[in-house]
Scaffold this active site. Sequence first.
Site, short mmCIF file in Angstrom:
data_model
loop_
_atom_site.label_atom_id
_atom_site.label_comp_id
_atom_site.label_asym_id
_atom_site.label_seq_id
_atom_site.Cartn_x
_atom_site.Cartn_y
_atom_site.Cartn_z
N ARG A 183 0.82 -1.02 0.01
CA ARG A 183 0.07 -0.03 -0.08
C ARG A 183 0.98 1.29 -0.09
NH1 ARG A 183 -5.32 1.51 3.34
NH2 ARG A 183 -6.26 0.14 1.73
N HIS B 3 -7.44 0.84 -6.44
CA HIS B 3 -7.53 0.13 -5.28
C HIS B 3 -8.29 -1.26 -5.85
CE1 HIS B 3 -7.98 -1.14 -1.32
NE2 HIS B 3 -8.75 -0.08 -0.83
N GLN C 74 -10.35 -3.75 -3.53
CA GLN C 74 -11.60 -3.18 -2.91
C GLN C 74 -12.42 -3.48 -4.06
OE1 GLN C 74 -12.40 -1.26 0.05
NE2 GLN C 74 -14.33 -2.20 -0.72
N ASP D 170 -17.16 7.58 -1.81
CA ASP D 170 -16.16 7.38 -1.11
C ASP D 170 -15.59 8.68 -0.53
OD1 ASP D 170 -13.46 6.46 -0.15
OD2 ASP D 170 -12.46 6.50 -2.34
N CYS E 54 -16.56 1.96 0.56
CA CYS E 54 -15.36 1.08 0.72
C CYS E 54 -15.02 1.43 2.26
CB CYS E 54 -14.19 1.37 -0.08
SG CYS E 54 -13.43 3.10 -0.11
N ARG F 8 -13.85 -8.22 1.71
CA ARG F 8 -12.28 -8.05 1.24
C ARG F 8 -11.57 -9.20 1.48
NH1 ARG F 8 -10.12 -2.93 1.60
NH2 ARG F 8 -8.48 -4.06 0.61
#
Length: 299
Positions: free
Chosen positions: A101, A128, A131, A218, A257, A285
């Site tokens: 990440r 991402h 996700q 988001d 998310c 996830r």
Amino acid sequence: MKHLLSIEELSAAEISSLIANAQSLKAERGKHASQPLAGQTWAMIFSKSSTRTRVSFEVGIRELGGFPMFLSANDIQLGRGEPIKDTARVLGRMVHGMIIRTFAQQDIIDFAKFSNLPVINALTDDEHPCQILADLLTVKEKLGGWEGKKFAFVGDGFSNMTRSWIWAAKILNFELTIASPIACQPPADFLNALNYDGLKITADPAEAVKGADVINTDVWLSMGQEGQREKEAEFAGFEVNAQLLKAASPCHIVLHCLPAYRGKEISEAVLEAHADTIFQQAENRLHAQKAVLVAVAKA
Ligand code: CP
Ligand code: NVA
């Protein structure tokens, strides 16, 4: 599939296969017949905060027989300026796979090149992908699939989440409308190169949500943008709230998310009314990433 660096590089068949495998892994949780990561150590270098991604990878790697090694970027020499290519060449001789990440997409591309390890993107400024796979699994569970469904994204039009959704829409051929303030819309050169008729961009959240089956939002300021409060001011009127959702399809679902900022991109009432879906999405996830780990470990 050696890596998962972006959604962009997956085919529709690969996405469908990952989602189907995630469903099987979810159904078999606690009684997996095989341990595809047995004897393996997977390092996780995180340069940004995380709850869901870190926990789901650590649990997922263990459940597949492997050992997760969490490395905060600030605690290793990378944080003091050791080059990515040197860190990658060292870890490439010691561990079996990488979860990263970070900020720049190029850093995970370089890590994959110099480490020769399978690398999974756990969020960059650009994408991402883990996700999105969890989100698609949730859509499949809740609505039976994405075929013919109308998707809306209300918020920052060129964040990592939006960009990954744009690629997913093009690859899987579903309709996606993004509602963003003019200053936060995807740039024209990106849209021209993308060349996907199923993508629409508007500055009107009501237009995007009208008849939508899946409404997604988001944070307005992604990690690394916290100082840009002036950008946040652009989003007045972009809250996903009960009034906005009146125009959605009667059987719509709302995705987020997480983490969520109630009273900004989503109202408290909408988040709580759709908590069943949103926390199923968070749980997914784990299952989606286990499917990714199995796919890249056996490549
Ligand atoms: N959605 C998501 O990636 O959450 P974390 O930042 O907590 O990992
Ligand atoms: N766009 C958000 C996603 C968080 C999971 C960010 O990058 O902060």
